[in-house]
Write a protein that holds these residues in place. Structure first.
Motif, PDB file in Angstrom:
ATOM      1  N   ILE A  21      33.588 149.407  64.374  1.00  0.00           N
ATOM      2  CA  ILE A  21      32.540 149.621  65.369  1.00  0.00           C
ATOM      3  C   ILE A  21      32.224 148.304  66.057  1.00  0.00           C
ATOM      4  CG2 ILE A  21      31.391 151.587  64.290  1.00  0.00           C
ATOM      5  CD1 ILE A  21      29.413 149.537  63.049  1.00  0.00           C
ATOM      6  N   ILE A  22      31.719 148.397  67.265  1.00  0.00           N
ATOM      7  CA  ILE A  22      31.131 147.234  67.918  1.00  0.00           C
ATOM      8  C   ILE A  22      29.697 147.184  67.423  1.00  0.00           C
ATOM      9  CG2 ILE A  22      30.483 146.177  70.108  1.00  0.00           C
ATOM     10  CD1 ILE A  22      32.955 147.658  71.308  1.00  0.00           C
ATOM     11  N   LEU A  23      29.304 146.034  66.927  1.00  0.00           N
ATOM     12  CA  LEU A  23      28.024 145.860  66.250  1.00  0.00           C
ATOM     13  C   LEU A  23      27.162 144.887  67.036  1.00  0.00           C
ATOM     14  CD1 LEU A  23      26.381 146.342  63.588  1.00  0.00           C
ATOM     15  CD2 LEU A  23      27.587 144.361  62.654  1.00  0.00           C
ATOM     16  N   SER A  24      25.948 145.310  67.323  1.00  0.00           N
ATOM     17  CA  SER A  24      24.998 144.451  68.013  1.00  0.00           C
ATOM     18  C   SER A  24      23.811 144.206  67.082  1.00  0.00           C
ATOM     19  CB  SER A  24      24.525 145.124  69.297  1.00  0.00           C
ATOM     20  OG  SER A  24      23.558 144.320  69.944  1.00  0.00           O
ATOM     21  N   THR A  25      23.521 142.938  66.863  1.00  0.00           N
ATOM     22  CA  THR A  25      22.380 142.548  66.041  1.00  0.00           C
ATOM     23  C   THR A  25      21.568 141.518  66.808  1.00  0.00           C
ATOM     24  OG1 THR A  25      23.614 140.781  64.918  1.00  0.00           O
ATOM     25  CG2 THR A  25      23.617 142.970  63.867  1.00  0.00           C
ATOM     26  N   THR A  56      27.261 135.642  61.198  1.00  0.00           N
ATOM     27  CA  THR A  56      25.967 135.698  61.880  1.00  0.00           C
ATOM     28  C   THR A  56      25.370 137.093  61.821  1.00  0.00           C
ATOM     29  OG1 THR A  56      26.634 133.906  63.350  1.00  0.00           O
ATOM     30  CG2 THR A  56      24.788 135.262  64.067  1.00  0.00           C
ATOM     31  N   HIS A  57      26.217 138.118  61.995  1.00  0.00           N
ATOM     32  CA  HIS A  57      25.646 139.473  62.005  1.00  0.00           C
ATOM     33  C   HIS A  57      25.054 139.841  60.645  1.00  0.00           C
ATOM     34  CE1 HIS A  57      30.109 140.578  61.551  1.00  0.00           C
ATOM     35  NE2 HIS A  57      29.593 140.935  60.393  1.00  0.00           N
ATOM     36  N   THR A  58      25.614 139.324  59.545  1.00  0.00           N
ATOM     37  CA  THR A  58      25.045 139.612  58.231  1.00  0.00           C
ATOM     38  C   THR A  58      23.672 138.966  58.085  1.00  0.00           C
ATOM     39  OG1 THR A  58      27.241 139.819  57.267  1.00  0.00           O
ATOM     40  CG2 THR A  58      25.418 139.455  55.739  1.00  0.00           C
ATOM     41  N   THR A  59      23.548 137.728  58.525  1.00  0.00           N
ATOM     42  CA  THR A  59      22.247 137.058  58.509  1.00  0.00           C
ATOM     43  C   THR A  59      21.239 137.844  59.331  1.00  0.00           C
ATOM     44  OG1 THR A  59      23.296 134.897  58.242  1.00  0.00           O
ATOM     45  CG2 THR A  59      21.029 134.909  59.084  1.00  0.00           C
ATOM     46  N   ASN A  60      21.647 138.296  60.510  1.00  0.00           N
ATOM     47  CA  ASN A  60      20.755 139.068  61.379  1.00  0.00           C
ATOM     48  C   ASN A  60      20.352 140.391  60.732  1.00  0.00           C
ATOM     49  OD1 ASN A  60      21.020 137.017  63.247  1.00  0.00           O
ATOM     50  ND2 ASN A  60      22.400 138.156  64.583  1.00  0.00           N
ATOM     51  N   CYS A  65      16.808 143.888  59.719  1.00  0.00           N
ATOM     52  CA  CYS A  65      17.068 145.255  59.221  1.00  0.00           C
ATOM     53  C   CYS A  65      17.325 146.244  60.357  1.00  0.00           C
ATOM     54  CB  CYS A  65      15.929 145.731  58.328  1.00  0.00           C
ATOM     55  SG  CYS A  65      15.660 144.693  56.897  1.00  0.00           S
ATOM     56  N   ARG A  66      17.871 145.767  61.477  1.00  0.00           N
ATOM     57  CA  ARG A  66      18.155 146.619  62.640  1.00  0.00           C
ATOM     58  C   ARG A  66      19.543 146.305  63.184  1.00  0.00           C
ATOM     59  NH1 ARG A  66      15.624 150.777  63.122  1.00  0.00           N
ATOM     60  NH2 ARG A  66      15.981 150.856  65.327  1.00  0.00           N
ATOM     61  N   ALA A  67      20.168 147.297  63.768  1.00  0.00           N
ATOM     62  CA  ALA A  67      21.452 147.114  64.442  1.00  0.00           C
ATOM     63  C   ALA A  67      21.662 148.236  65.438  1.00  0.00           C
ATOM     64  CB  ALA A  67      22.597 147.113  63.429  1.00  0.00           C
ATOM     65  N   TYR A  89      24.431 154.301  68.487  1.00  0.00           N
ATOM     66  CA  TYR A  89      23.374 154.614  67.537  1.00  0.00           C
ATOM     67  C   TYR A  89      22.467 153.397  67.388  1.00  0.00           C
ATOM     68  CZ  TYR A  89      25.990 158.624  65.577  1.00  0.00           C
ATOM     69  OH  TYR A  89      26.654 159.812  65.379  1.00  0.00           O
ATOM     70  N   GLU A  90      21.176 153.629  67.335  1.00  0.00           N
ATOM     71  CA  GLU A  90      20.206 152.611  66.929  1.00  0.00           C
ATOM     72  C   GLU A  90      19.981 152.852  65.443  1.00  0.00           C
ATOM     73  OE1 GLU A  90      16.700 153.124  69.316  1.00  0.00           O
ATOM     74  OE2 GLU A  90      17.942 153.363  71.106  1.00  0.00           O
TER      75      GLU A  90
END
Length: 163
Positions: A21-25, A56-60, A65-67, A89-90
């Motif tokens: 997936i493309i992941l945005s944090t 970085t995305h894991t830290t975020n 607690c959002r993505a 999806y949010e």
């Protein structure tokens, strides 16, 4: 708009075409970050990621607690670049504790899906499993064909509200 029953079936099968997936944090300071991650998905649309604590995305994910996640049709497969089929999806993100039956079951599923690389990574202490629970979503089939994911039943769609 197309027949909702037909569109819902396409929506339900759409994530099966993807392995990542493309992941945005976003950081605690509000700095956005785009990335990607391989995933698993359950029948109720819950997603699971196995990610490095060094990223970085894991830290975020830990901090906020959002993505947001994006599944998007391959550019090479689309007939119109401005109307690529896509699902967003949010999500609420929750880290899952290591060395629990749920964690082991998920790691086994990751290994079945992604192969021996998971066997190499599962011994690395920085890798973590996150559960992403969709709270809202949107499925776009193309121009004039956008639908809301039903928050009460993530396997169904609703017509999109007009703004």
């Amino acid at each position: 708009m197309a027949d909702l029953t037909r569109v819902t079936k396409i929506y339900q099968e759409f994530p099966e075409k993807f392995r990542s997936i493309i992941l945005s944090t976003v950081s605690a300071e509000g700095v956005p970050q785009a990335s990607y991650a391989p995933f698993l998905m359950d029948g109720d649309k819950t997603l699971y990621l196995y990610v490095s604590g060094l990223s970085t995305h894991t830290t975020n994910l830990k901090q906020t607690c959002r993505a947001s996640v994006l599944f998007i049709e391959d550019e090479a497969a689309t007939q119109e670049i401005f109307a690529r089929r896509r699902l967003t999806y949010e999500c609420a993100a929750t880290p899952l504790p290591r060395d629990t039956p749920q964690w082991q079951t998920l790691i086994d599923r990751f290994e079945q899906r992604f192969g021996h690389v998971i066997g190499l990574m599962k011994g690395l202490p920085d890798f973590q499993v996150f559960q992403l629970q969709p709270q809202a979503g949107q499925f776009v089939m193309g121009f004039g064909a956008a639908y809301r994911v039903n928050a009460d039943d993530l396997n169904s769609l609703l017509p999109r509200r007009q703004n």
